[in-house]
Design a protein around this motif. Structure first.
Motif, short mmCIF file in Angstrom:
data_model
loop_
_atom_site.label_atom_id
_atom_site.label_comp_id
_atom_site.label_asym_id
_atom_site.label_seq_id
_atom_site.Cartn_x
_atom_site.Cartn_y
_atom_site.Cartn_z
N GLY A 129 19.45 -9.81 -31.18
CA GLY A 129 21.02 -10.51 -30.45
C GLY A 129 21.90 -9.54 -29.94
N PRO A 130 23.11 -9.69 -29.58
CA PRO A 130 23.80 -8.75 -28.95
C PRO A 130 24.29 -7.86 -29.91
CG PRO A 130 25.00 -10.74 -29.41
CD PRO A 130 23.36 -11.19 -29.84
N THR A 131 24.79 -6.57 -29.28
CA THR A 131 25.25 -5.63 -30.07
C THR A 131 26.76 -5.70 -30.25
OG1 THR A 131 25.74 -4.40 -28.17
CG2 THR A 131 23.72 -4.16 -29.27
N GLY A 132 27.25 -5.16 -31.04
CA GLY A 132 28.79 -5.21 -31.42
C GLY A 132 29.57 -5.09 -30.14
N LEU A 133 29.28 -4.17 -29.19
CA LEU A 133 29.88 -3.92 -27.89
C LEU A 133 29.89 -5.23 -27.09
CD1 LEU A 133 31.39 -1.79 -26.25
CD2 LEU A 133 29.24 -1.08 -25.41
N ASP A 134 28.69 -5.71 -27.08
CA ASP A 134 28.54 -6.87 -26.22
C ASP A 134 29.51 -8.14 -26.76
OD1 ASP A 134 26.68 -5.87 -24.65
OD2 ASP A 134 24.86 -6.65 -25.78
N LEU A 135 29.54 -8.28 -28.02
CA LEU A 135 30.36 -9.16 -28.58
C LEU A 135 31.74 -8.86 -28.43
CD1 LEU A 135 28.55 -9.58 -32.13
CD2 LEU A 135 28.81 -11.27 -29.96
N ALA A 136 32.27 -7.37 -28.36
CA ALA A 136 33.61 -7.02 -28.06
C ALA A 136 33.86 -7.66 -26.41
CB ALA A 136 33.84 -5.79 -28.29
N ARG A 137 33.01 -7.38 -25.59
CA ARG A 137 33.28 -7.79 -24.13
C ARG A 137 33.51 -9.19 -24.30
NH1 ARG A 137 28.44 -4.15 -21.58
NH2 ARG A 137 29.59 -2.06 -21.81
N ASP A 138 32.89 -10.02 -24.90
CA ASP A 138 33.07 -11.59 -24.83
C ASP A 138 34.31 -11.94 -25.49
OD1 ASP A 138 30.28 -11.87 -23.81
OD2 ASP A 138 29.29 -11.98 -25.71
N VAL A 139 34.47 -11.24 -26.38
CA VAL A 139 36.08 -11.56 -27.14
C VAL A 139 36.99 -11.16 -25.94
CG1 VAL A 139 37.57 -10.74 -28.75
CG2 VAL A 139 35.25 -11.12 -29.32
N VAL A 140 36.92 -10.16 -25.33
CA VAL A 140 38.08 -9.78 -24.43
C VAL A 140 37.86 -10.79 -23.20
CG1 VAL A 140 38.93 -8.07 -22.73
CG2 VAL A 140 37.82 -7.34 -24.96
N ASP A 141 36.76 -11.05 -22.82
CA ASP A 141 36.92 -12.19 -21.80
C ASP A 141 37.39 -13.63 -22.29
OD1 ASP A 141 35.77 -10.34 -20.32
OD2 ASP A 141 33.84 -10.91 -20.56
N GLN A 142 37.09 -13.95 -23.17
CA GLN A 142 37.41 -15.35 -23.89
C GLN A 142 39.14 -15.33 -23.99
OE1 GLN A 142 35.65 -17.98 -24.00
NE2 GLN A 142 37.75 -19.22 -24.45
N ALA A 143 39.57 -13.89 -24.72
CA ALA A 143 41.03 -13.80 -24.83
C ALA A 143 41.71 -13.97 -23.37
CB ALA A 143 41.29 -12.59 -25.73
N GLY A 144 41.15 -13.51 -22.46
CA GLY A 144 41.88 -13.54 -21.30
C GLY A 144 41.99 -14.89 -20.53
#
Length: 243
Positions: A129-144
């Motif tokens: 699955g995705p790494t923690g860095l990939d999940l962090a990018r998804d979090v930033v994009d969704q929060a934006g």
């Protein structure tokens, strides 16, 4: 008519003193007149006190010596200058004071929690699955775009773990600053660690506690929750050290 012969005793009589004559009566000194004698009074001389001997202590009269006894005579009072409390009081306080110190163990736990969160960025959270860095990018994009979508898509869990690890690392550095107590930092760390604990338990509960569905990155996230909770409790329960 011839003169009588003089004897040798008669011839030497003229050379003798009147007292030497055997016929002369012994001379006696006439008694002195009592009125002419002066009466002399003899006064005893008191011994001089010696300064190299200790004075005789005051004798304590026992009660058996008679009525009205049994009380020691009070010793003579010696005058002393008045004491000023401002000059005799010490310049420092005699009350116990709290020692400023660092919470080394609590800081170590929080720093390790931050390191575990950083390592989870490069590791996958689920198998293939995705790494923690990939999940962090998804979090930033969704929060934006729409931050409410974080709860719908389940992205708040990895976001809470990564952000909580960073906050715990900063609180660990603050615990190294000497202070009387670090209870305020302990309360803040406990709140952050509680959010991280909830973030790692919610996905495990959604998978029916099947840990085989998770990969190494998720286990590092569990380490963030455990170390953060331990360090927060250590800082919160450690009181000031009094000296």
């Amino acid at each position: 008519m011839s003169e009588p012969e003089q004897t040798a005793d008669d011839r030497t009589r003229v050379f003798r003193a009147p007292d030497d004559t055997p016929d002369a009566a012994p001379r006696t000194t006439p008694p002195a007149d009592p009125a002419d004698q002066q009466a002399t009074a003899v006064h005893p001389v008191a011994p001089t006190a010696r300064h190299d001997t200790a004075p005789e202590p005051v004798r304590s009269v026992a009660a058996a010596d008679g009525p009205g006894y049994g009380v020691d005579r009070p010793a003579p009072e010696t005058w002393r200058p008045p004491v000023d409390p401002a000059t005799t009081a010490p310049a420092w306080s005699t009350k116990p004071v709290a020692v400023r110190r660092a919470d080394t163990f609590g800081a170590l736990c929080l720093l390790l929690a931050g390191v575990a969160a950083a390592l989870s960025l490069v590791l996958p959270w689920t198998p293939q699955g995705p790494t923690g860095l990939d999940l962090a990018r998804d979090v930033v994009d969704q929060a934006g775009t729409d931050w409410t979508g974080l709860f719908d898509r389940g992205l708040w869990q990895p976001g809470a773990v990564l952000a909580g690890g960073a906050v715990l690392f900063v609180l660990g550095l603050l615990l190294l600053v000497p202070a009387r107590a670090h209870r305020t930092l302990g309360v803040l760390a406990l709140v952050v660690a509680g959010v991280v604990v909830a973030a790692v338990l919610v996905p495990a509960h959604a998978r029916d506690w099947q840990l085989a569905d998770f990969d190494l990155g998720y286990f590092f996230a569990l380490g963030v929750a455990g170390l953060g909770l331990l360090g927060a409790l250590k800082a919160l329960l450690t009181g000031p050290k009094v000296r």
